[in-house]
Scaffold this active site. Structure first.
Site, short mmCIF file in Angstrom:
data_model
loop_
_atom_site.label_atom_id
_atom_site.label_comp_id
_atom_site.label_asym_id
_atom_site.label_seq_id
_atom_site.Cartn_x
_atom_site.Cartn_y
_atom_site.Cartn_z
N GLY A 23 15.02 0.16 -3.69
CA GLY A 23 14.59 -0.87 -5.22
C GLY A 23 14.97 -2.03 -4.93
O GLY A 23 14.75 -3.11 -4.13
N THR A 38 0.94 -1.73 -0.06
CA THR A 38 -0.28 -0.48 -0.26
C THR A 38 0.75 1.66 0.49
O THR A 38 2.42 1.33 0.53
CB THR A 38 -1.14 0.05 1.33
OG1 THR A 38 -0.03 0.45 2.51
CG2 THR A 38 -1.47 -1.25 0.85
N GLU A 93 6.77 13.00 -8.99
CA GLU A 93 5.59 13.24 -8.57
C GLU A 93 5.26 14.71 -8.43
O GLU A 93 6.26 15.10 -8.63
CB GLU A 93 5.36 12.87 -6.91
CG GLU A 93 5.79 11.46 -6.75
CD GLU A 93 5.08 10.62 -6.52
OE1 GLU A 93 3.66 10.60 -6.89
OE2 GLU A 93 5.63 9.34 -6.90
N LYS A 135 14.79 5.95 4.02
CA LYS A 135 14.99 4.52 3.66
C LYS A 135 16.35 4.16 4.85
O LYS A 135 16.42 3.61 5.79
CB LYS A 135 15.59 4.59 3.10
CG LYS A 135 13.93 4.34 1.53
CD LYS A 135 14.98 5.16 -0.06
CE LYS A 135 14.01 4.71 -1.06
NZ LYS A 135 14.29 5.44 -1.84
#
Lengths: 168, 331
Positions: free
Chosen positions: B150, B92, B206, B221
């Site tokens: 990632g 999510t 974004e 992170k």
């Protein structure tokens, strides 16, 4: 303090040891020895460059002990600035009194701004500067950077330091 | 052959990437003895549930055409609580203020003895200790490689491959958006605003870029690394954060003239978690360009180990999730 010394030795065995003994006896820390065996001086001596760290008060004793043992001391120089760093500043560098920013580093006595490149695109835009700072030792360099950081915070300047691995 | 029943909670870019990767690697998984059945996929609008295994390609095409994965009116939390399965794949959207629905999902999963594999940074950046404790007391496995870097395998590299080493520090570029913008500003001698606009146009940034360009994403992170690797009890608020919005093209040129590039560097070591623009010497292992991520791990035995890879992207992130799933069940 760090000292760089040019000495001249006779071209016979055992001379180098003779020259280095007084340094270690007086608690000097040898950094490097460069032996120019191929270039004899006009008097037939061999030039050697020695770099060592030593307490200032012991330096004269080293020199006299060397001379007593027949080692020729040709030059003694202090290597003042051992550590260097480059940083970038961004913001209103000139309008926040660039002279003062530099002076505050220089006034420490242990660090100096030795190079500055400034780029000012337009009067209302932030400028950018590349600063090189020299300091007498690692600790002093760190102190100079913390000082510069507090000056930068006060003047709303962004400071960009090198990555850590670059520092050590 | 072991049958592993999974739910995918969250079906945005990463969730869909996971479905694609599971389809693509189904035979491979069977070859290594894992029969992975997705028994539920949930997005914000509904769910698709099939205890015999959801048809993943149908679910993907439904999401593409209708914008939702299924018609059943049931939330992720309800799926986690009521349907029997082994692993919750939690993808999510992240929320760094409260940990959001992701936090509830993960805690509920542990409460019901399920394992959790996630790409969702928020809950880990806010409540790592609670989550780790809940997982431990439930005897569940908690894996989150996809939350940092990632596809770049930083957490598993340190915890598995470099096991036995003392980790002194980790530093690197942990946000591809910032790296892209700084790299392009240098290449084009262009302003931050121009290159941000380009990054947005290309989908690397974004519409609201705050989370990336102010260093918040990189900070989260680092918090995960600080907690998971250095055993700290840190949250986002413990990070000293400076972003890239004030970087000028002139500063990049001045840096270049002296043999440096400017990168947004995150670093974590004992007593320090910091994100800030830094000067990196040209040719240094951390001086990677484009959208790449990179991390240097300083260890006592192995010295410095540096890895670089794609820090974002749905398939790349799904790759990290898949490797976590395999590492849990391939035994």
């Amino acid at each position: 303090m760090r000292v760089s010394m040019d000495i001249e030795l006779k071209d016979v065995p055992g001379q180098l040891l003779l020259a280095l003994n007084p340094i270690s006896e007086l608690k000097g820390n040898l950094i490097s020895v460069v032996h120019h065996h191929e270039n004899h001086t006009p008097r037939g001596l061999i030039p050697v460059q020695v770099v060592f760290d030593i307490k200032q008060e012991n330096l004269d004793a080293v020199i006299s002990r060397l001379e007593e043992s027949g080692v020729e001391v040709a030059r003694v120089g202090e290597e003042r600035f051992l550590e260097h760093i480059a940083v970038i500043l961004i913001g209103h560098i000139v309008h926040t009194d660039i002279q003062d920013t530099i002076d505050r580093i220089d006034r420490t006595g242990y660090a100096e701004v030795v190079d500055l490149s400034l780029s000012m695109p337009r009067i209302e835009n932030p400028s950018s500067a590349y600063l090189k700072i020299d300091a007498v030792g690692k600790k002093e360099l760190k102190d100079a950077i913390s000082l510069l950081k507090s000056v930068a915070a006060e003047k709303d300047l962004l400071i960009i330091e090198p990555i850590e691995t670059e520092l050590t | 052959m072991k049958t592993i029943r999974a739910s995918i909670i969250g079906f945005g870019a990463v969730g869909q990437g996971v479905a694609k990767v599971l389809l693509q690697k189904a035979d491979y998984l069977k070859d290594i003895g894992i029969d992975l059945k997705v028994i539920a996929i949930v997005d914000s609008q509904g769910a698709e549930i099939d205890t015999e295994g959801v048809d993943l390609s149908a679910a993907l095409s439904r999401k593409r055409t209708d914008g939702r994965v299924g018609l059943e009116n049931i939330t992720g939390l309800e799926v986690i609580r009521t349907i029997d399965h082994d692993v919750v794949i939690e993808t999510t959207p992240t929320n760094i203020e409260t940990g959001g629905v992701g936090l509830e999902n993960m805690l509920a999963a542990f409460e019901h003895g399920r394992d959790v594999v996630t790409s969702n940074k928020g809950p880990l950046a806010m409540k790592y200790r609670d989550l780790a404790k809940a997982a431990r007391s439930a005897g569940s496995t908690f894996r989150f490689e996809a939350t940092v870097g990632g596809a770049m395998p930083i957490i598993n590299l340190i915890t598995d491959v470099l096991a036995g080493n003392k980790i002194i520090s980790v530093e690197g570029i942990l946000n591809g958006t910032c790296n892209y913008i700084l790299t392009r500003m240098m290449e084009e001698r262009a302003s931050y605003e121009q290159m941000l606009a380009e990054a947005q146009e290309l989908g690397f940034a974004e519409t609201d870029p705050t989370y990336d360009v102010e260093g918040i994403d990189a900070a989260c992170k680092l918090v995960i690394l600080a907690n998971a690797i250095f055993g700290m009890d840190a949250t986002y608020k413990d990070v000293d954060v400076t972003g890239i919005t004030k970087i000028t093209p002139e500063s990049l040129i001045l840096a270049e003239d002296s043999g440096y590039v400017i990168k947004l560097i995150g670093e974590v070591k004992k007593d320090l978690i910091r994100v800030a623009p830094k000067l990196v010497p040209n040719g240094h292992p951390l001086a990677v360009g484009g959208t790449l991520n990179v991390a240097s791990v300083q260890t006592d035995l192995a010295g410095t180990v540096t890895i670089t890879g794609r820090g974002a992207g749905s398939i790349e992130t799904a790759s990290a999730i898949l490797s976590d799933i395999i590492s849990i069940y391939k035994k």
